[in-house]
Structures are given as structure tokens and as C-alpha cells.
Design an enzyme around this catalytic site. Structure first.
Site, PDB file in Angstrom:
ATOM      1  N   CYS A 414       0.843  -1.207   0.000  1.00  0.00           N
ATOM      2  CA  CYS A 414       0.000   0.000   0.000  1.00  0.00           C
ATOM      3  C   CYS A 414       0.879   1.259   0.000  1.00  0.00           C
ATOM      4  O   CYS A 414       1.399   1.624  -1.042  1.00  0.00           O
ATOM      5  CB  CYS A 414      -0.979  -0.054   1.161  1.00  0.00           C
ATOM      6  SG  CYS A 414      -2.430   0.925   0.841  1.00  0.00           S
ATOM      7  N   HIS A 540      -3.639  -5.088   0.757  1.00  0.00           N
ATOM      8  CA  HIS A 540      -2.962  -5.601   1.960  1.00  0.00           C
ATOM      9  C   HIS A 540      -3.039  -7.128   2.011  1.00  0.00           C
ATOM     10  O   HIS A 540      -3.971  -7.673   2.627  1.00  0.00           O
ATOM     11  CB  HIS A 540      -3.613  -5.021   3.215  1.00  0.00           C
ATOM     12  CG  HIS A 540      -3.345  -3.572   3.408  1.00  0.00           C
ATOM     13  ND1 HIS A 540      -2.320  -3.098   4.187  1.00  0.00           N
ATOM     14  CD2 HIS A 540      -3.974  -2.480   2.916  1.00  0.00           C
ATOM     15  CE1 HIS A 540      -2.329  -1.778   4.164  1.00  0.00           C
ATOM     16  NE2 HIS A 540      -3.322  -1.377   3.405  1.00  0.00           N
ATOM     17  N   GLU A 542      -1.446  -9.127   3.751  1.00  0.00           N
ATOM     18  CA  GLU A 542      -1.217  -9.670   5.100  1.00  0.00           C
ATOM     19  C   GLU A 542      -2.511 -10.056   5.811  1.00  0.00           C
ATOM     20  O   GLU A 542      -2.503 -10.938   6.665  1.00  0.00           O
ATOM     21  CB  GLU A 542      -0.422  -8.668   5.957  1.00  0.00           C
ATOM     22  CG  GLU A 542      -1.138  -7.398   6.385  1.00  0.00           C
ATOM     23  CD  GLU A 542      -1.025  -6.252   5.386  1.00  0.00           C
ATOM     24  OE1 GLU A 542      -0.807  -6.526   4.193  1.00  0.00           O
ATOM     25  OE2 GLU A 542      -1.181  -5.082   5.795  1.00  0.00           O
TER      26      GLU A 542
END
Ligand code: GLN
Length: 574
Positions: A414, A540, A542
Site C-alpha cells: 500500500c 494488503h 497480510e
């Protein structure tokens, strides 16, 4: 379908299902929802979220569908406006809810889908009760904490559970510590739900601390007081999980049980470990926590299948090498601020056979006189995570230059992708003032900017791209190699975008545009060419990484770091 009939009953020696039994699911669905309320006592940070998640994992291992809900007693409506410095990361769900980081644990430990409805805050509850009061929906009655606030909490818990019709068990974690003023309405709602559902259908699991005092003696008194505080709220815990330095012996458990009005078999230990939090489901399993829980809930269940967790632990124990990854960000002092990023790196290490050593660097340090190489040092990879605001941006650009020029694997998430764009503009295209309009509104080279239609929107929330969306991947790119598919869904949380005005110049100077939104209007991923592994994504990854299935991008990034020549990964015991 509810649990009693979903498993293969003949396997369990129950014989074939009768017609009546086949009808039971609907009856059970209506009348026999199972609830587990997880609360905490003595002090915070005992690992209540992990304990609740581990219980979820164990029940899934028994073939049940779980729904995890977090009740947060704070007055914020959601976590979106909270500072990562103080409150840790904002976890984003598929439907774009900005939630507490505990929901991240729920997703990492269980496969239950989470949405806005799974995060309930005091702010949301009051907001909606006050709105109803203004609309005259309480018919002139005096609006009170009991029953109106508690009814709203109960309605929200039930409606979250309703989202997936095949939910078997609803696990509700109540944030805070028993005795806190803010938690009282949530505990009261739990008490009412337990009472209304019947003891067989709703349980209280309470997590407390057993401290060790000088001389090595374990003290049970704080736990006794904590259970008393629960009893004062009208809740008798059914299961106790004691956070202790080591496994409690039978005599201590018996003593705790005696003083807390419980059975010894219902007292468990969550002992300190130096391996990984993902061992906790197995630690509970080996103490038969799930068996006791299911017995108390009156659930017949199939044999436990915890193979994925045992396999994960085997991978953990078999890691051969160590790789060093520098995380260059701006909220470094609080581990929770980038929690999902650190977890995803750990997951990637499990899949690539390495222990990831995380070197946390505050990017402002890279803005001083000390040479970048000296600060970042001998790392095998550089990761720049998400973030907002101008502080430390120049330091991040320095880190990106260093990784690009020294051919060190780089993952930009990002803001980390936007840093790659700014760095490319400044150092490859030679535009010294290349910037994001988030940091410099008047730059002549706004390589990262708001979309035109966002420019006039005043309300911050209105311009944020939030939640799951589709990206289409270009062939022969690192990102396609990672995902092994061309269409992916990942989660976003940002306002600014790769500025399309510069696509041509960026492309022609050698930056690879590797993924787009389906209409190709937005760039979702860029890659460095002439570099072993340098990639930035606008989303994202993650948030979707799990210990049993790492994010493909984190996995390939860590693999590239492991395989990078300079400096080489060192053996674990070095
Ligand atoms: N601040 C940047 C934006 O709003 C990046 C956000 C992020 O990294 N999550 O676009």
C-alpha cells in the site's frame, strides 16, 4: 446444518439417521444455538483473543462451524480512527469493516468468515439505540442500559450469528477485564443470553492470571477474586483458563476449582511458551479442553482432526535457515501496530523453511546523517508496510532506493507501493519533487494522487477504498507467479492511487505494471525489472495470510530473501 447431524453418525456407531433425526437440524437451529462467552480477569494482555481463537480452531477440528464475534467496550464506533501507536493495527474484513486486531487472530486461527457484524463496539450500540430513540421507536419509554442497551447487544450478537446459516457455535469474546465499568453491559448481555439459552447451550470461559511470586510460588488468589467478580455479574464460569508460567499441577487445579465453584477437570493452563502462539490450540487439545467444552455443551462430535496444526508445528520445528527482513515503517514501537504484517512474515517462513528475523526500523532514522547501509545493515529483504501521513516518508524512499540499487528483495504494501512509485519518479525519471499529493499537494509531479472524483469529497470516510476487491494479474509477472492465477481478491484500505497520467513514462523507463482493477482504470501492482524480486501492491495481502496457508506474496518475498546471494541467509544456530 447444525452439528448433531452433520457428521457421519454411522462412523460414530450411532447407526443410520432416522427421519426424525433428519428433521432435527431445523428444530435444533431454532432452539439450540451454542454460545461460548470468553471473558478475562485480573489484567489485560493475557491472550484472551488468542485463547478464543484457539477454542475456535479446536471446534473446527471437531467438524463444527464457528462464528467468532468481538465485543469492544470502547466508545469509538469502529477502530478506523484509532491511532496504530496506541491501539495497534486496524484489521480490515472482506466487507470493508475497520476492526480491532483480534479479528485478525480469529481469521488466522479459524476459517469462519468475518464481516462488519462480527465486531460490536459500545459506540455502535449507543449510536443505534440513540438513533432509535430519536425516531421515537421506544414509544415514549425511558431508554436505559438494561434492557435497551443490553437488548441491542444481544440483537447484534444474534444477527452476526445469523449471517451464516450453518453456524454451529458462536464464540463471543468480551473485550476488557471483568470489573471494568465499560464491560458491564456486555457481561450483563452475556448473562442474559446464558440464562435464556440454558446452561447446556451457553457457556462462560474465563481467562485469568496465576502469577509466580519470589521463591517460585504460584498464587491463585487473583484468580479466585476474578471469578468472584464474574459471579457478582451473575455469571458462574464453566471453564477457567489460567495463564501461568508452566502447566498447573493437579493439586493447584483442585484448589482453584474448590475456591471458584468449579470442577477440577474444567481448569486449564495457558502456559508461557517460547515457540509460537499457533501452538496454543494443540496445548489446549492435549489438556482435553475441547472434550470438556463439548461435553458441557452436550455436543456429540466426530474425532478431532488437528492434522493441519500438527503439520504446521512440524514445519516450525524443521526450519533450517534464518533470514533477516527489515520492516521500515512509522509505528515501530508498538508490535501490534503491524501485527498482521509480522504474522504473515512468520507464516511465510513456515512455508519456505526459514525463521524470519524481523529488524524493525523507524523510517525517520534513515533521514539523518547516519548512512542507510549502516542502519538497514545486513538484511536479506526490505518490507515497507502501509501507513498514513507525511512523517518518515523520505526515510522510506531511501530504504526503497537502497533495496532497488542493491538488488535486495523488496515488498511494498500500500504506502510501500506508493513509495516505490515516488522513488522511481525521483531517482529513475529524475523528477526531484515527485511525490504523493497526500504529502505535497503542490508538487509538479504528483505520481500518486487522489482520483479526480475524490478530490471534492470532504468527508474522509467517503474517499477510502476499503475491503475486498478484484485485481487482474498480467502474465509473466512476479505476482502471477506467486498466486498461480490471474484473478485475485484482496483487501484494500487507502485513498491515494498510482497516478494514471504517468503510466506511459513509468512503463517506458522500465517499471512493470503487473496488475490492474478489472476495468484497468487503477494500477494494483508494480514490479521492478532488472531486479531479483521487487514488488509493490496497493492492497494488503497480510490480512488473508494464515499459519496453515501463507499469503503467496509474502511466501515468494521470503523465498527470494532466502535465496538472495548477498548477504546470504545464515544457519539457524549461528
Ligand atoms: N496513505 C496512503 C493512502 O491513503 C496509504 C494507505 C495505506 O498504506 N494503507 O493511500
Amino acid at each position: 446444518m447444525p452439528f448433531q447431524l452433520r457428521q457421519n453418525r454411522s462412523d460414530l456407531g450411532f447407526g443410520e439417521e432416522t427421519d426424525l433425526q433428519k428433521m432435527r437440524p431445523w428444530i435444533l437451529y431454532l432452539y439450540m444455538r451454542k454460545f461460548i462467552f470468553v471473558s478475562g480477569g485480573v489484567c489485560s494482555s493475557l491472550g484472551k483473543g488468542v485463547a478464543a481463537s484457539a477454542i475456535g480452531a479446536l471446534l473446527e477440528g471437531r467438524g463444527l462451524n464457528v462464528c467468532m464475534i468481538k465485543c469492544d467496550p470502547y466508545i469509538n464506533v469502529d477502530a478506523g480512527t484509532m491511532s496504530p501507536h496506541q491501539h495497534g493495527e486496524v484489521f480490515v474484513t472482506d466487507d470493508g469493516a475497520e476492526t480491532d486486531l483480534d479479528l485478525g487472530n480469529y481469521e488466522r486461527f479459524t476459517s469462519g468468515k468475518l464481516s462488519k457484524a462480527n465486531s460490536i463496539t459500545t459506540g455502535q450500540v449507543y449510536e443505534s439505540v440513540i438513533r432509535k430513540e430519536r425516531e421515537g421507536r421506544y414509544l415514549g419509554r425511558c431508554v436505559q442500559v438494561i434492557p435497551h442497551i443490553t437488548d441491542e447487544i444481544k440483537a447484534r450478537i444474534l444477527s452476526a450469528a445469523q449471517e451464516n446459516l450453518d453456524t454451529d457455535v458462536i464464540i463471543v469474546e468480551i473485550g476488557g477485564t471483568v470489573g471494568d465499568i465499560e464491560s458491564i453491559p456486555f457481561l450483563e448481555a452475556a448473562r442474559q443470553l446464558i440464562n435464556e439459552s440454558g446452561r447446556n447451550n451457553a457457556l462462560s470461559v474465563h481467562l485469568t492470571l496465576i502469577p509466580e511470586v519470589a521463591g517460585g510460588e504460584l498464587k491463585t488468589k487473583p484468580t479466585q477474586h476474578s471469578v468472584k467478580a464474574m459471579q457478582e455479574q451473575g455469571i458462574q464460569p464453566d471453564l477457567l483458563i489460567c495463564r501461568a508460567p508452566y502447566l498447573l499441577d493437579e493439586a493447584t487445579r483442585r484448589k482453584i476449582a474448590l475456591f471458584t465453584n468449579m470442577e477440577t477437570e474444567a481448569v486449564f493452563t495457558s502456559f508461557d511458551i517460547d515457540t509460537t502462539i499457533y501452538a496454543i490450540p494443540l496445548i489446549f487439545f492435549e489438556q482435553k479442553l475441547d472434550q470438556v467444552l463439548l461435553k458441557k455443551l452436550g455436543v456429540e462430535s466426530r474425532h478431532a482432526d488437528l492434522e493441519p496444526w500438527y503439520a504446521m508445528m512440524e514445519r516450525f520445528n524443521n526450519r533450517q535457515k534464518k533470514v533477516k527482513i527489515a520492516i521500515v515503517g512509522k509505528y515501530m514501537e508498538l508490535h501490534d501496530a503491524y501485527k498482521s504484517v509480522y504474522e504473515a512474515l512468520f507464516h511465510a517462513g513456515l512455508e519456505t523453511g526459514v525463521a524470519v528475523e524481523m529488524v524493525k526500523i523507524d523510517s525517520t532514522r534513515l533521514e539523518g546523517a547516519e548512512p542507510v547501509a549502516q542502519i538497514i545493515g545486513e538484511v536479506n529483504g526490505v518490507l515497507i508496510p502501509g501507513g498514513f501521513g507525511q512523517r518518515g516518508i523520505w526515510g522510506m524512499v531511501q530504504a526503497a532506493t537502497w533495496a532497488r540499487c542493491n538488488k535486495i528483495p523488496y515488498l511494498g504494501i500500500c504506502l510501500g507501493m506508493q513509495i516505490m512509485i515516488i522513488e522511481w519518479g525521483r531517482h529513475v525519471l529524475g523528477w526531484n519533487d515527485a511525490d504523493s499529493t497526500e504529502f505535497n499537494h503542490d508538487t509538479r509531479h504528483p505520481v500518486v494522487s487522489l482520483l479526480e472524483e475524490q478530490e471534492n469529497v470532504k468527508n474522509y470516510g467517503g474517499t477510502m477504498r476499503l475491503g475486498k476487491s478484484e485485481s487482474v494479474l498480467e502474465p509473466e509477472t512476479l505476482i502471477t507467479q506467486a498466486y498461480k492465477t490471474t484473478h485475485i481478491f484482496e483487501r484494500h484500505r487507502h485513498r491515494y492511487e498510482f497516478s494514471n497520467v504517468y503510466r506511459k513514462e513509468m512503463l517506458e523507463s522500465g517499471l512493470r505494471l503487473a496488475a490492474f482493477t478489472p476495468d484497468r482504470s487503477l494500477v494494483e501492482c508494480i514490479e521492478w525489472t532488472d531486479h531479483p524480486w521487487g514488488l509493490g501492491i496497493q492492497f494488503h495481502p497480510e490480512f488473508k495470510s494464515k499459519p496453515t496457508a501463507a499469503s503467496p506474496l509474502f511466501r515468494d518475498f521470503v523465498a527470494a530473501a532466502r535465496d538472495s546471494q548477498e548477504p546470504t541467509g545464515v544457519a539457524l544456530n549461528e
